[in-house]
Design a protein around this motif. Structure first.
Motif, PDB file in Angstrom:
ATOM      1  N   ARG A   1      -7.328  11.795  -5.283  1.00  0.00           N
ATOM      2  CA  ARG A   1      -8.137  10.941  -4.573  1.00  0.00           C
ATOM      3  C   ARG A   1      -7.844  10.863  -3.545  1.00  0.00           C
ATOM      4  O   ARG A   1      -9.186  11.209  -2.844  1.00  0.00           O
ATOM      5  CB  ARG A   1      -8.581  10.043  -5.672  1.00  0.00           C
ATOM      6  CG  ARG A   1      -8.524   9.718  -7.065  1.00  0.00           C
ATOM      7  CD  ARG A   1      -9.192   8.090  -7.503  1.00  0.00           C
ATOM      8  NE  ARG A   1      -8.318   7.255  -7.220  1.00  0.00           N
ATOM      9  CZ  ARG A   1      -7.387   7.098  -8.105  1.00  0.00           C
ATOM     10  NH1 ARG A   1      -6.874   7.854  -9.010  1.00  0.00           N
ATOM     11  NH2 ARG A   1      -6.307   5.873  -7.929  1.00  0.00           N
ATOM     12  N   ARG A   2      -7.252  10.525  -2.525  1.00  0.00           N
ATOM     13  CA  ARG A   2      -6.260  10.661  -1.050  1.00  0.00           C
ATOM     14  C   ARG A   2      -7.040  11.911  -0.175  1.00  0.00           C
ATOM     15  O   ARG A   2      -7.688  11.492   0.151  1.00  0.00           O
ATOM     16  CB  ARG A   2      -5.306   9.678  -1.194  1.00  0.00           C
ATOM     17  CG  ARG A   2      -5.300   9.916   0.340  1.00  0.00           C
ATOM     18  CD  ARG A   2      -4.196   9.105   0.938  1.00  0.00           C
ATOM     19  NE  ARG A   2      -3.572   8.062   0.384  1.00  0.00           N
ATOM     20  CZ  ARG A   2      -2.772   7.597  -1.336  1.00  0.00           C
ATOM     21  NH1 ARG A   2      -2.299   8.569  -1.391  1.00  0.00           N
ATOM     22  NH2 ARG A   2      -2.984   6.139  -1.404  1.00  0.00           N
TER      23      ARG A   2
ATOM     24  N   SER B   1       0.329  -0.880  -0.062  1.00  0.00           N
ATOM     25  CA  SER B   1      -0.167  -0.251   0.391  1.00  0.00           C
ATOM     26  C   SER B   1       0.601   1.260   0.223  1.00  0.00           C
ATOM     27  O   SER B   1      -0.030   2.120  -0.208  1.00  0.00           O
ATOM     28  CB  SER B   1      -0.782   0.515   1.318  1.00  0.00           C
ATOM     29  OG  SER B   1      -1.793  -1.216   1.621  1.00  0.00           O
TER      30      SER B   1
ATOM     31  N   GLN C   1      -3.810   9.511  -8.066  1.00  0.00           N
ATOM     32  CA  GLN C   1      -4.024   8.963  -6.335  1.00  0.00           C
ATOM     33  C   GLN C   1      -4.190   9.652  -4.817  1.00  0.00           C
ATOM     34  O   GLN C   1      -5.083   9.712  -4.085  1.00  0.00           O
ATOM     35  CB  GLN C   1      -3.093   7.454  -6.281  1.00  0.00           C
ATOM     36  CG  GLN C   1      -3.754   7.031  -5.130  1.00  0.00           C
ATOM     37  CD  GLN C   1      -2.080   5.838  -4.919  1.00  0.00           C
ATOM     38  OE1 GLN C   1      -1.094   6.052  -5.512  1.00  0.00           O
ATOM     39  NE2 GLN C   1      -2.682   4.917  -4.050  1.00  0.00           N
TER      40      GLN C   1
ATOM     41  N   THR D   1      -0.252  13.414  -8.085  1.00  0.00           N
ATOM     42  CA  THR D   1      -1.168  12.681  -8.829  1.00  0.00           C
ATOM     43  C   THR D   1      -2.976  12.296  -8.945  1.00  0.00           C
ATOM     44  O   THR D   1      -2.845  12.944  -7.847  1.00  0.00           O
ATOM     45  CB  THR D   1      -0.405  10.779  -8.576  1.00  0.00           C
ATOM     46  OG1 THR D   1      -0.667  10.397  -7.301  1.00  0.00           O
ATOM     47  CG2 THR D   1       1.212  11.471  -8.162  1.00  0.00           C
TER      48      THR D   1
END
Length: 170
Positions: free
Chosen positions: A111-112, A21, A108, A106
């Motif tokens: 989104r986080r 992760s 990701q 990025t």
């Protein structure tokens, strides 16, 4: 129903999800993580959904807030509200919470950050550098996000607590 429980999940399941992760520069070596847990400096909650391992949350109980160092939901349980539910459960049991996120460079990371913002977390505008976990690595540029801190708590106060207790930096 999702429950947060003290570590009862086999260590290998947590380790496998941990390794998958997070990028190397963000991860403490596993042995270091284990030592912190053994001495009760770092704490681990596992996510359990109907008896099935669903993820983990490593956190520090600092003097003024809780610091979430690592949070991961198993890929099979993502997208169904598990992460949001876990964060709300933790918020009910704690006061303020601080966490680190990557800069929004990025998809990701974007989104986080959006996930935490939907939950009411706010980013400090200042750039934050996480001390390296590995010899020879430079400090890692991240952002700090918080929810529920005492009004007036400054970025510098939060950073100083993290450096003192989590990273053992002066």
């Amino acid at each position: 129903m999702i429950r947060l429980i003290p570590t009862v999940t086999p260590e290998e399941a947590v380790r496998e999800l941990y390794e998958a992760s997070f990028p190397l520069e963000e991860k403490r070596p596993w042995d270091s993580l284990s030592e912190l847990l053994k001495h009760d400096r770092l704490r681990l909650l596992t996510l359990d959904k109907e008896g099935v391992f669903g993820g983990f949350l490593f956190y520090w109980q600092l003097p003024d807030y809780f610091f979430i160092e690592y949070f991961a939901v198993h890929p099979d349980m993502r997208g169904g509200g598990t992460g949001s539910h876990v964060m709300r459960l933790l918020e009910e049991q704690t006061g303020g919470i601080v966490l680190e996120v990557e800069p929004p460079l990025t998809a990701q990371a974007v989104r986080r950050i959006a996930f935490y913002e939907r939950l009411g977390y706010q980013a400090f505008p200042e750039v934050y550098h996480q001390p390296p976990h590995h010899k020879g690595f430079p400090p890692l540029e991240l952002r700090l996000m918080q929810k529920g801190l005492t009004p007036g708590e400054t970025f510098l106060q939060v950073k100083n607590q993290l450096y003192k207790y989590v990273y053992k930096q002066p």
